[in-house]
Design a protein around this motif. Sequence first.
Motif, PDB file in Angstrom:
ATOM      1  N   ASN A   1       0.931  -1.272   0.161  1.00 34.89           N
ATOM      2  CA  ASN A   1       0.025  -0.010  -0.070  1.00 34.89           C
ATOM      3  C   ASN A   1       0.898   1.196  -0.093  1.00 34.89           C
ATOM      4  O   ASN A   1       1.038   1.881   1.099  1.00 34.89           O
ATOM      5  N   LYS A   2       1.157   1.715  -1.160  1.00 39.91           N
ATOM      6  CA  LYS A   2       2.519   2.863  -1.192  1.00 39.91           C
ATOM      7  C   LYS A   2       1.600   4.102  -0.940  1.00 39.91           C
ATOM      8  O   LYS A   2       2.313   4.975  -0.566  1.00 39.91           O
ATOM      9  N   LEU A   3       0.318   4.354  -0.841  1.00 43.80           N
ATOM     10  CA  LEU A   3      -0.231   5.497  -0.295  1.00 43.80           C
ATOM     11  C   LEU A   3      -0.674   5.267   1.074  1.00 43.80           C
ATOM     12  O   LEU A   3      -1.243   6.472   1.801  1.00 43.80           O
ATOM     13  N   SER A   4      -0.096   4.434   1.953  1.00 48.78           N
ATOM     14  CA  SER A   4      -0.578   4.467   3.408  1.00 48.78           C
ATOM     15  C   SER A   4      -0.407   5.756   4.238  1.00 48.78           C
ATOM     16  O   SER A   4      -0.857   5.945   5.217  1.00 48.78           O
ATOM     17  N   TRP A   5       0.424   6.220   3.789  1.00 48.95           N
ATOM     18  CA  TRP A   5       0.982   7.676   4.589  1.00 48.95           C
ATOM     19  C   TRP A   5       0.016   8.678   4.298  1.00 48.95           C
ATOM     20  O   TRP A   5      -0.044   9.890   5.164  1.00 48.95           O
ATOM     21  N   VAL A   6      -0.839   8.644   3.313  1.00 51.09           N
ATOM     22  CA  VAL A   6      -1.709   9.874   2.978  1.00 51.09           C
ATOM     23  C   VAL A   6      -3.021   9.768   4.063  1.00 51.09           C
ATOM     24  O   VAL A   6      -3.225   8.595   4.253  1.00 51.09           O
TER      25      VAL A   6
ATOM     26  N   ARG B   1      -6.699  12.436   4.998  1.00 53.52           N
ATOM     27  CA  ARG B   1      -7.584  13.674   4.798  1.00 53.52           C
ATOM     28  C   ARG B   1      -6.953  14.712   5.676  1.00 53.52           C
ATOM     29  O   ARG B   1      -6.217  14.577   6.736  1.00 53.52           O
ATOM     30  N   HIS B   2      -7.200  15.843   5.287  1.00 53.13           N
ATOM     31  CA  HIS B   2      -6.728  16.950   5.752  1.00 53.13           C
ATOM     32  C   HIS B   2      -7.046  17.209   7.314  1.00 53.13           C
ATOM     33  O   HIS B   2      -6.371  17.504   8.221  1.00 53.13           O
ATOM     34  N   ASP B   3      -8.122  16.420   7.764  1.00 53.45           N
ATOM     35  CA  ASP B   3      -8.468  16.592   9.087  1.00 53.45           C
ATOM     36  C   ASP B   3      -8.256  15.148   9.926  1.00 53.45           C
ATOM     37  O   ASP B   3      -8.477  14.961  10.925  1.00 53.45           O
ATOM     38  N   GLU B   4      -7.280  14.171   9.373  1.00 49.16           N
ATOM     39  CA  GLU B   4      -6.935  13.137   9.923  1.00 49.16           C
ATOM     40  C   GLU B   4      -5.596  13.012  10.355  1.00 49.16           C
ATOM     41  O   GLU B   4      -5.173  12.232  11.086  1.00 49.16           O
ATOM     42  N   TYR B   5      -4.694  14.288  10.140  1.00 45.96           N
ATOM     43  CA  TYR B   5      -3.473  14.183  10.762  1.00 45.96           C
ATOM     44  C   TYR B   5      -3.286  14.347  12.173  1.00 45.96           C
ATOM     45  O   TYR B   5      -4.467  14.595  12.961  1.00 45.96           O
ATOM     46  N   GLY B   6      -2.308  14.266  12.933  1.00 48.40           N
ATOM     47  CA  GLY B   6      -2.248  14.543  14.342  1.00 48.40           C
ATOM     48  C   GLY B   6      -2.691  15.751  14.648  1.00 48.40           C
ATOM     49  O   GLY B   6      -3.065  16.899  14.069  1.00 48.40           O
ATOM     50  N   LYS B   7      -2.613  15.962  16.124  1.00 47.67           N
ATOM     51  CA  LYS B   7      -3.028  17.138  16.874  1.00 47.67           C
ATOM     52  C   LYS B   7      -1.934  18.311  16.620  1.00 47.67           C
ATOM     53  O   LYS B   7      -0.784  17.694  16.484  1.00 47.67           O
ATOM     54  N   GLU B   8      -2.287  19.628  16.765  1.00 45.71           N
ATOM     55  CA  GLU B   8      -1.010  20.364  16.644  1.00 45.71           C
ATOM     56  C   GLU B   8       0.048  19.889  17.562  1.00 45.71           C
ATOM     57  O   GLU B   8       0.034  19.894  18.673  1.00 45.71           O
ATOM     58  N   GLY B   9       1.254  20.443  16.970  1.00 45.06           N
ATOM     59  CA  GLY B   9       2.543  19.946  17.839  1.00 45.06           C
ATOM     60  C   GLY B   9       3.018  18.438  17.525  1.00 45.06           C
ATOM     61  O   GLY B   9       4.301  18.145  17.727  1.00 45.06           O
TER      62      GLY B   9
END
Length: 101
Positions: free
Chosen positions: A78-83, A85-93
């Motif tokens: 799964n070459k795109l497993s790091w992608v 959605r904009h609201d699925e990344y970690g919290k600030e910091g």
Amino acid sequence: MNVSFSDPPTGNETYNYKTLDSVVPDLPGLSVFFKDKETGKIYHTYSTYARGADVLLGTHQLLDYTPKGRDDEQFGPNKLSWVRRHDEYGKEGDCCSSTAW
């Protein structure tokens, strides 16, 4: 054809005209349709899946010229497993938040 699947996957998803045992919620794909103004009929004229849509991703085009390329072997099949959605990344910091850069 589908590029988004039920959550959780049922194990009977179709992607690129094949049935997959397990999938992630979304996989890359692009379809083109044409609507005949006179008859109102809609025609499916083109589809591409997986790396067939890469031509639309300018970043991948540039990375392909670099010594390590996309360096995506670390992600396995799964070459795109790091992608995310904009609201699925970690919290600030977190390491991947926009303020940590």
